[in-house]
Design an enzyme around this catalytic site. Structure first.
Site, short mmCIF file in Angstrom:
data_model
loop_
_atom_site.label_atom_id
_atom_site.label_comp_id
_atom_site.label_asym_id
_atom_site.label_seq_id
_atom_site.Cartn_x
_atom_site.Cartn_y
_atom_site.Cartn_z
N LYS A 67 -0.79 4.61 10.87
CA LYS A 67 -1.71 4.04 11.87
C LYS A 67 -2.80 5.04 12.24
CE LYS A 67 1.26 0.56 14.03
NZ LYS A 67 2.30 0.50 13.02
N GLU A 151 -2.91 5.33 23.13
CA GLU A 151 -4.14 4.60 23.36
C GLU A 151 -4.06 3.77 24.64
OE1 GLU A 151 -4.49 2.78 19.54
OE2 GLU A 151 -3.28 1.05 20.10
N HIS A 186 7.81 -7.78 20.35
CA HIS A 186 6.66 -7.37 19.54
C HIS A 186 6.68 -7.98 18.14
CE1 HIS A 186 5.51 -4.56 22.66
NE2 HIS A 186 6.71 -4.01 22.61
N GLU A 226 -5.52 -6.72 11.52
CA GLU A 226 -5.03 -7.17 12.82
C GLU A 226 -5.86 -6.53 13.94
OE1 GLU A 226 -0.84 -6.86 13.29
OE2 GLU A 226 -0.44 -8.06 11.49
N GLU A 245 -4.24 -2.59 13.13
CA GLU A 245 -3.69 -2.09 11.87
C GLU A 245 -4.04 -3.07 10.75
OE1 GLU A 245 0.53 -1.82 12.25
OE2 GLU A 245 0.78 -3.90 12.81
N ASN A 247 -2.25 -4.94 7.42
CA ASN A 247 -1.06 -5.22 6.61
C ASN A 247 -1.51 -5.41 5.17
OD1 ASN A 247 1.37 -5.44 8.41
ND2 ASN A 247 -0.02 -6.82 9.48
N ARG A 249 -0.45 -6.66 2.47
CA ARG A 249 0.40 -7.62 1.77
C ARG A 249 0.06 -9.02 2.26
NH1 ARG A 249 3.87 -9.00 5.92
NH2 ARG A 249 4.26 -7.37 7.47
#
Length: 389
Positions: A67, A151, A186, A226, A245, A247, A249
């Site tokens: 990240k 953050e 989450h 995202e 982030e 992904n 895939r």
């Protein structure tokens, strides 16, 4: 065929999977959604064995796997970021000072993490040190790295992601957005496309940012960028969006994008992996109607969504005769009499519906859930209906 039930001995065993491909004469491997799907070492092992990996290049997986590293790359690419510290220094006092400079509440997040593990919301400065230590321990245990980032915590967040696709000729496009804000622990529960309250201008901005993110790492294939979004008061409009982030895939919720675009994303993955250009240009992608996906899971919503195990004594799906095939899709990998074990994810099936409007899609999803009967273990079906209402 690839090993015993424990994932570490089978679905995470790279030599066994490569061996299975060689024995069966496969010339490509699709890595699915989990396990090794975002593992750069596995992608490299496929290449070395002369087998096509149906996904992005190992370098792109590696770039987005951390990240912290991903946020540095995004900063250079001009993609908006949540204010925070994403650097290498990890001393407790230093991170505390960064948190105080950002302003509380803050979010501590495992740099190598995912699925909500290694994540803590800290409301007050005096709680930071203990939360950091706890987060680092969990991150080390879950991902083999204690590195975290800090953050600003977005108080009224929405989770909106953009589906991107790139080919080996350098073309990158987006296939609109999905709203995945309904989550537990989450992890996503309901996903819909398009995102409610999205304006054409904001859609264009987010799409352009997602394409820039993919281009910045030389991306190939299907991916999801995202964003964490701040709501504008209570009208559910989006005030600002920040990169969270990527992904590297296909996502579990990709069928809602397929429903509103009429495209087959797995077919696109296979074509791109075979060296073909993307089948359509950005200006040829059309959006129609509204789609929602519900994740039907074996779990107990009344006990912190504790995963449930047992036998599917009764397993009845929505009656196909009550819906046009274009309206309802049921993706699963189980049959009546099968056992849900503790070894894998608790998701039993995905129920996807499409309608002309969001209201119609919600009504169709509720009707389809009402016709879904599972006996033998606890599920979240009634909980999903409660959310819809």
């Amino acid at each position: 065929c690839i090993g015993p039930p424990a994932a570490v001995d089978s679905y995470l065993n790279i030599p066994n999977i490569i061996s299975a491909a060689e024995i069966s004469g496969a010339d490509a491997i699709h890595p699915g959604y989990g396990f090794l799907s975002e593992n750069a070492g596995f992608a490299e092992a496929c290449v070395q064995a002369g087998i096509a990996f149906i996904g992005p290049p190992p370098a792109a997986i590696r770039a987005m796997g951390s990240k912290s590293e991903a946020k540095k790359i995004m900063e250079k690419a001009g993609v908006p970021l949540v204010p925070g510290y994403h650097g290498e220094r990890q001393e407790s006092d230093f991170l505390q000072a960064q948190a105080e400079a950002i302003g509380f509440p803050v979010l501590i997040k495992a740099s190598a993490g995912g699925g909500g593990k290694g994540m803590r919301i800290v409301q007050r400065a005096e709680d930071f040190a203990a939360a950091l230590a706890s987060c680092q321990r969990e991150a080390e245990a879950s991902f083999g790295s204690a590195q975290v980032l800090v953050e600003r915590y977005v108080r009224q967040p929405r989770h909106i992601e953009v589906q991107v696709f790139a080919d080996t000729q350098g073309q990158v496009i987006h296939l609109f957005e999905r709203d995945c804000s309904v989550q537990r622990r989450h992890q996503k529960v309901l996903e819909e496309a398009p995102a409610p309250g999205m304006t054409p201008a904001l859609r264009a901005q987010m799409g352009a940012a997602a394409v820039a993110a993919a281009k910045s790492v030389g991306y190939v294939g299907a991916g999801t960028v995202e964003f964490i979004c701040e709501q504008d008061g209570h009208d559910a409009g989006v005030q600002a969006f920040y990169f969270m982030e990527m992904n590297t895939r296909l996502q579990v919720e990709h069928p809602v994008t397929e429903a509103i675009t009429g495209l087959d994303l797995v077919e696109w993955q296979l074509r791109v992996a075979g060296g073909e250009p993307l089948p359509l240009r950005q200006d040829e992608i059309r959006m129609q109607g509204h789609a929602i996906e519900a994740r039907i899971c074996a779990e107990n919503p009344d006990k912190q969504f504790l995963p449930a195990t047992g036998t599917l004594a009764v397993y009845r799906k929505p009656e196909a005769s009550n819906f046009a095939r274009a309206h309802v899709r049921f993706d699963d990998g189980v049959r009546e009499g099968d056992t849900i074990s503790p070894f894998y994810d608790s998701m039993v099936a995905k129920l996807i519906v499409h309608g002309d409007t969001r209201e119609q899609a919600l009504a169709r999803l509720d009707l389809a859930l009402a016709q879904t009967h599972i006996v033998g273990l606890q599920t979240n079906v009634q909980f999903l209906r409660h959310i819809l209402k």
